[in-house]
Structure formats: structure tokens, C-alpha cells
Design an enzyme around this catalytic site. Sequence first.
Site, short mmCIF file in Angstrom:
data_model
loop_
_atom_site.label_atom_id
_atom_site.label_comp_id
_atom_site.label_asym_id
_atom_site.label_seq_id
_atom_site.Cartn_x
_atom_site.Cartn_y
_atom_site.Cartn_z
N ASP A 240 41.78 34.40 61.09
CA ASP A 240 42.96 34.10 60.45
C ASP A 240 43.49 32.60 61.35
OD1 ASP A 240 45.78 34.92 58.93
OD2 ASP A 240 46.26 34.13 60.97
N HIS B 226 52.68 29.12 54.64
CA HIS B 226 52.95 29.66 55.81
C HIS B 226 54.25 30.21 56.06
CE1 HIS B 226 51.05 29.08 60.33
NE2 HIS B 226 51.96 30.47 59.99
N TYR C 51 47.84 25.54 63.65
CA TYR C 51 47.33 25.95 64.95
C TYR C 51 46.66 24.94 65.58
CZ TYR C 51 48.59 30.69 63.02
OH TYR C 51 49.34 32.08 62.34
N LYS D 52 46.31 28.41 56.23
CA LYS D 52 47.69 28.37 55.66
C LYS D 52 48.47 26.90 55.59
CE LYS D 52 48.48 32.63 58.64
NZ LYS D 52 47.80 32.28 59.74
P1 NAD Z 1 49.20 39.50 68.98
O1 NAD Z 1 50.10 40.46 68.67
O2 NAD Z 1 47.80 39.69 68.57
O3 NAD Z 1 49.15 39.63 70.64
C1 NAD Z 1 48.00 38.82 71.37
C2 NAD Z 1 48.39 38.93 72.89
O4 NAD Z 1 47.99 40.33 73.38
C3 NAD Z 1 47.14 38.07 73.47
O5 NAD Z 1 47.94 36.60 74.21
C4 NAD Z 1 46.88 38.96 74.55
O6 NAD Z 1 47.51 38.53 75.87
C5 NAD Z 1 47.21 40.20 74.31
N1 NAD Z 1 46.00 41.19 73.85
C6 NAD Z 1 45.14 41.21 73.11
N2 NAD Z 1 44.39 42.29 73.22
C7 NAD Z 1 44.44 42.75 74.16
C8 NAD Z 1 44.06 44.12 74.55
N3 NAD Z 1 43.01 44.86 74.28
N4 NAD Z 1 44.70 44.55 75.88
C9 NAD Z 1 45.71 43.81 76.24
N5 NAD Z 1 46.52 42.68 75.95
C10 NAD Z 1 45.83 42.25 74.76
O7 NAD Z 1 49.83 38.00 68.99
P2 NAD Z 1 49.74 36.87 67.98
O8 NAD Z 1 48.41 35.96 68.34
O9 NAD Z 1 51.00 36.24 67.91
O10 NAD Z 1 49.46 37.54 66.59
C11 NAD Z 1 47.79 37.82 65.95
C12 NAD Z 1 47.66 36.65 65.06
O11 NAD Z 1 48.32 36.74 63.83
C13 NAD Z 1 47.76 35.21 65.37
O12 NAD Z 1 46.86 34.84 66.23
C14 NAD Z 1 47.63 34.55 64.02
O13 NAD Z 1 46.50 34.51 63.36
C15 NAD Z 1 48.69 35.63 63.18
N6 NAD Z 1 49.91 35.03 63.20
C16 NAD Z 1 50.57 34.57 62.07
C17 NAD Z 1 51.78 34.07 62.07
C18 NAD Z 1 52.33 33.80 60.63
O14 NAD Z 1 53.65 33.14 60.89
N7 NAD Z 1 51.74 33.85 59.59
C19 NAD Z 1 52.74 34.13 63.27
C20 NAD Z 1 52.04 34.54 64.49
C21 NAD Z 1 50.75 35.17 64.47
#
Ligand code: NAD
Length: 279
Positions: free
Chosen positions: A45, A108, A50, A75
Site C-alpha cells: 500500500d 485518498h 508518501y 492513491k
Molecule cells: P501502523 O498502525 O501500521 O503503525 C506503524 C508503527 O507501528 C511503526 O512505525 C512501528 O513503530 C510500529 N510497529 C510496526 N510493527 C510493529 C511490531 N511488530 N512491534 C512493535 N511495533 C511495531 O501505522 P501507519 O503506518 O500509519 O498505518 C499503516 C499503513 O496504512 C500506512 O503505512 C499506509 O500504507 C496506510 N495509511 C493510510 C492512510 C490513508 O489516509 N489512507 C493514512 C495512514 C496510513
Amino acid sequence: MTIPTETLPRGGAMPRLGFGTYKIAPSEAKEAVLAALEAGYRHIDTAQMYGNEAEVGAAIAESGVPRSEIFLTTKLNNPNHEPADVRASFAASLEALGTDYVDLFLIHWPLPTLYGGNVALPWPAMCELYEAGQAREIGLSNFLAEHIDAILEVGGVAPAVNQIEAHPYFRNDELRAASRERGLITQAWSPLGRGAVLEEPVIGDIAHDRNATPAQVVLAWHIQRGDTVFPKSVTPERITENLGIFDVQLKSEDIAAIDQLDRGPQGRQGSDPATMDRL
Ligand code: NAD
């Protein structure tokens, strides 16, 4: 390893666990996506916003995994909602990704305070991309129920998914239900609440009882709720850890205990779609 898939409205298969790339700096993105593909992820994704599409594309090319085996989402960037801008923005994404199609292309953000409130403005151009086969599926992200209704009123291709914020601090159940009632599959973004929720003692206790890690417990909670997730990490051990969720079986009391962490809209980690207008 086999990752279960969700069947999309027009028959495509979307792996229910993918790899998120938000806030992965371009300098780290290629390595991270390569690590994910090597570990077994087949759903990536990304988004034009980004700033790492080129690195995602480079990782896919270098991985040796056939493009046809990867489910790739990008997106439409804000504020490219005028039809000509949709086409130009999408063409730039394909160019950066080094591919001639994406598996899923999403609007998006609905941007309801712009374009006279016409959140459906980009939809006909999105439908053209679907009809041309360049976007194998199209859908929405951050759309509230009334915004989805505006899209459905325009007609054309029905949106396949709504990608929305959801995690234990903000279950977002009303919007998940509204999306489902309108035929859209929920993709839960920030499934780990960007990491904060992993420190909750109740999550730690369940992880201990189920012989899993806190992140695996939270991701299994999403899967058992029926959503698709794509956690983000740049750490190879965590990238692998986050794949190991399909043999974690949460009991109904675990689900109920995690549900209790919900703080409603106060629990949001990201922007409110009703007011988000950042360009
Ligand atoms: P997330 O909830 O996936 O959290 C990511 C954080 O969690 C990382 O920085 C890391 O510090 C921690 N983490 C990951 N795996 C771990 C583990 N096994 N143990 C401990 N800590 C861990 O947050 P995100 O990146 O905001 O969301 C995931 C994805 O969703 C994004 O990368 C993106 O692709 C998507 N997203 C989309 C939108 C949108 O507006 N459509 C907005 C935000 C995110």
C-alpha cells in the site's frame, strides 16, 4: 506461506495482510519493501502523497517477484480531483512505480471543504481508468457515509473498498458498518494505532496467554473483525513478525477486552475526513 485473500467486487483477489509504506522515507523505502516481499508479503500500500512510489517500484522490480503476483495500491493525491488532474496524477504514479497498471487506485481523501463540496468530482475519471484496465479496481479512502452516497449517486463503477482509520483506540465501527452496507470492503489504516496501543497492559496479557506478540494480537483482532490491514515497519524482524497472525486465534473474551480500549473519535491518530483539506 499463504495469506488469505478477500474477493473484490469484480473478482480480483486482495491479500488480507499487506505492507504499509506511509512515512517510510525514500532513503529507506526500497530496502523495506524488498524485505517485505522477501518475507512473503504480496500486497503493498503506497500513495503519491508518501513520496516513495519510485522506491516501491524499484523494490518490486529488483525483488524478482512477478508483478502479477503483487497486489499494488496507490492513491490520488490531494488536491488533484479535477478530471484532467486525476489522469495526469495517475499517469505520474504509474511512471514512478514503473508499472502499467495498479491493482487498486483510491481517492485518498474526500476533501469535502473544497470543490464546492463535490466529493464525487474525481469519480468519472477514476471509472475511466478502471475501464481502460490501468486500475484493476478503484475505491475510496477516508470517505464518510454521506461521501460514499455521493459517489454511488454519480454511478458508474461501484467503489470496491473504503480505506479508513481503525484500531483498538478508534474502532470506527459505524463507518465500517456504513461501508459494508454500501458494498465496500474495509481496509483499516494505522492498524497498530501507530504503535501506541501495543503498550496497553491488556494487549500484553492477551499476547502472553495466546503465545503471540502485542502486534500480532492487534492484527489478529482486525482479521477476526473481517478487515484488511497493512502494518508499516522498517525493521525486518517486525516485518516478519507481523506476517505471523493467521495462526493466532483470539477468544471472544480477548476480542471483548480489546474492544474496551475504544475512545471513539478521541482515539484518532490521524486527520478527521470531515475537515481534512491539506494540499
Ligand atoms: P501502523 O498502525 O501500521 O503503525 C506503524 C508503527 O507501528 C511503526 O512505525 C512501528 O513503530 C510500529 N510497529 C510496526 N510493527 C510493529 C511490531 N511488530 N512491534 C512493535 N511495533 C511495531 O501505522 P501507519 O503506518 O500509519 O498505518 C499503516 C499503513 O496504512 C500506512 O503505512 C499506509 O500504507 C496506510 N495509511 C493510510 C492512510 C490513508 O489516509 N489512507 C493514512 C495512514 C496510513
